[in-house]
Design a protein around this motif. Structure first.
Motif, PDB file in Angstrom:
ATOM      1  N   ASP A  10       0.812  -1.220   0.000  1.00 11.72           N
ATOM      2  CA  ASP A  10       0.000   0.000   0.000  1.00 11.72           C
ATOM      3  C   ASP A  10       0.844   1.268   0.000  1.00 11.72           C
ATOM      4  OD1 ASP A  10      -2.503  -1.336   0.158  1.00 11.72           O
ATOM      5  OD2 ASP A  10      -2.255  -1.578   2.329  1.00 11.72           O
ATOM      6  N   GLU A  13       0.256   4.167  -2.508  1.00 12.53           N
ATOM      7  CA  GLU A  13      -1.052   4.790  -2.336  1.00 12.53           C
ATOM      8  C   GLU A  13      -1.122   5.590  -1.035  1.00 12.53           C
ATOM      9  OE1 GLU A  13      -4.645   4.496  -4.052  1.00 12.53           O
ATOM     10  OE2 GLU A  13      -2.935   5.190  -5.199  1.00 12.53           O
ATOM     11  N   ARG A  16       0.620   8.817  -1.678  1.00 12.07           N
ATOM     12  CA  ARG A  16      -0.235   9.668  -2.514  1.00 12.07           C
ATOM     13  C   ARG A  16      -1.355  10.280  -1.687  1.00 12.07           C
ATOM     14  NH1 ARG A  16      -5.490   9.253  -3.130  1.00 12.07           N
ATOM     15  NH2 ARG A  16      -5.228   6.986  -3.205  1.00 12.07           N
ATOM     16  N   GLU A  51     -10.418   1.623   1.751  1.00 12.34           N
ATOM     17  CA  GLU A  51     -10.273   1.465   0.311  1.00 12.34           C
ATOM     18  C   GLU A  51     -11.648   1.559  -0.354  1.00 12.34           C
ATOM     19  OE1 GLU A  51      -7.488  -1.462  -2.304  1.00 12.34           O
ATOM     20  OE2 GLU A  51      -8.898  -2.416  -0.931  1.00 12.34           O
ATOM     21  N   ARG A  55      -8.993   2.249  -4.608  1.00 14.64           N
ATOM     22  CA  ARG A  55      -8.197   3.441  -4.315  1.00 14.64           C
ATOM     23  C   ARG A  55      -8.257   3.721  -2.817  1.00 14.64           C
ATOM     24  NH1 ARG A  55      -6.174   7.724  -7.247  1.00 14.64           N
ATOM     25  NH2 ARG A  55      -6.253   9.809  -6.331  1.00 14.64           N
TER      26      ARG A  55
END
Length: 296
Positions: A10, A13, A16, A51, A55
């Motif tokens: 993960d 992500e 981000r 999630e 995403r």
């Protein structure tokens, strides 16, 4: 929407999500992977992600503070992408994490939130104790470099042995403002979580040396063209000589030479000396968060 334990895969992500939620908090994917996978067993650390449609839209983590002598001190962190708020994600993460904190014996929990999250936190029993100020600077634009005092030599952090930096970090952290004293920092835990952390750039960090002793130091982590200075410290015997200002000035210049265009940091409202240094350097305040506590 699914809530599940965070895993190493993960990391991209999570980085981000952190960047899109808090532009002023620097976390590289490598640093996120390290955060998820490397902790002291005593922390009983639990990291969760929310999630939606493949995403990540939320993060939550909780554990015990093993760097303080006060037993049962926990911490919790929750953030949700701005576009996904008010959908119950933060509440679901909070419920899971507070259950975990009670299971592992936490008696008091600390966290921090933006002003927009105060009502959410207060409904869950938290109350304010202090303020944290986040600020940023373009390291390519700095005041003149201070002079190096006689008897002081500047070195890169990667030129030192970890034991030297640990000794200075442990001493200078004793009066770091916070809800619990940082007075039980174990060397092995520090080595695993700080010295060996990816994303840390020891070639850009700076130490002011008095012989073989680290009198003051600053360290830096980067993610592309952004950097975070998470700790600038000086030991009491050498305070009042401008060494913290000096090492941070040199560190920011090295950051600019390495292609960094934005450097960020955070300071407790009570840390007047460091706030004064950052103001002199030209840091501009970006955000203020509230430090909060809850007794379980």
């Amino acid at each position: 929407m699914q809530i599940r334990p965070a895993v190493a895969g993960d990391a991209e992500e999570v980085a981000r999500l952190r960047r899109e939620t808090y532009s002023y908090k620097v976390l590289s994917a490598d640093a996120a992977r390290h955060m998820i996978t490397v902790q002291s067993p005593g922390e009983r650390f639990l990291a969760l992600v929310a999630e939606s449609e493949g995403r990540l839209v939320g993060w939550g983590s909780a554990g015990l503070n093993v760097w303080t002598s006060e037993p049962g001190q926990g911490n919790i962190s929750i953030y949700v992408h701005p576009e996904q708020r008010l959908q119950g994600i933060g509440g679901a993460l909070s419920d899971r994490l507070h259950e975990h904190l009670q299971e592992i014996g936490a008696v008091r929990v600390s966290t921090a939130t933006q002003p927009s999250g105060l009502d959410f936190a207060k409904r869950r029993g938290y109350d304010g104790t202090r303020q944290l100020h986040f600020s940023g600077i373009d390291p390519r634009v700095l005041p003149d470099l201070p002079a190096t005092p006689e008897g002081i030599e500047l070195k890169r952090i990667d030129e030192l042995q970890p034991e030297q930096v640990y000794a200075a970090d442990a001493i200078s952290s004793l009066d770091e403002p916070g809800d619990s004293p940082l007075d039980a920092v174990g060397y092995q835990e520090w080595l695993d979580e700080v010295w060996n952390a990816p994303g840390r750039n020891p070639e850009l960090g700076v130490a002011a040396m008095a012989g073989e002793e680290v009198a003051a130091f600053t360290v830096l982590s980067r993610d592309g063209d952004r950097a975070w200075t998470g700790m600038t410290g000086s030991i009491p015997a050498y305070r009042g000589r401008g060494l913290a200002k000096l090492v941070k000035s040199v560190c920011l210049r090295r950051a600019a030479e390495a292609g960094i265009t934005g450097a960020f940091t955070a300071n407790d409202d009570e840390n007047g000396p460091m706030l004064a240094i950052n103001n002199w350097l030209g840091y501009k305040r970006i955000a203020t968060e509230h430090g909060l506590l809850r007794t379980l």
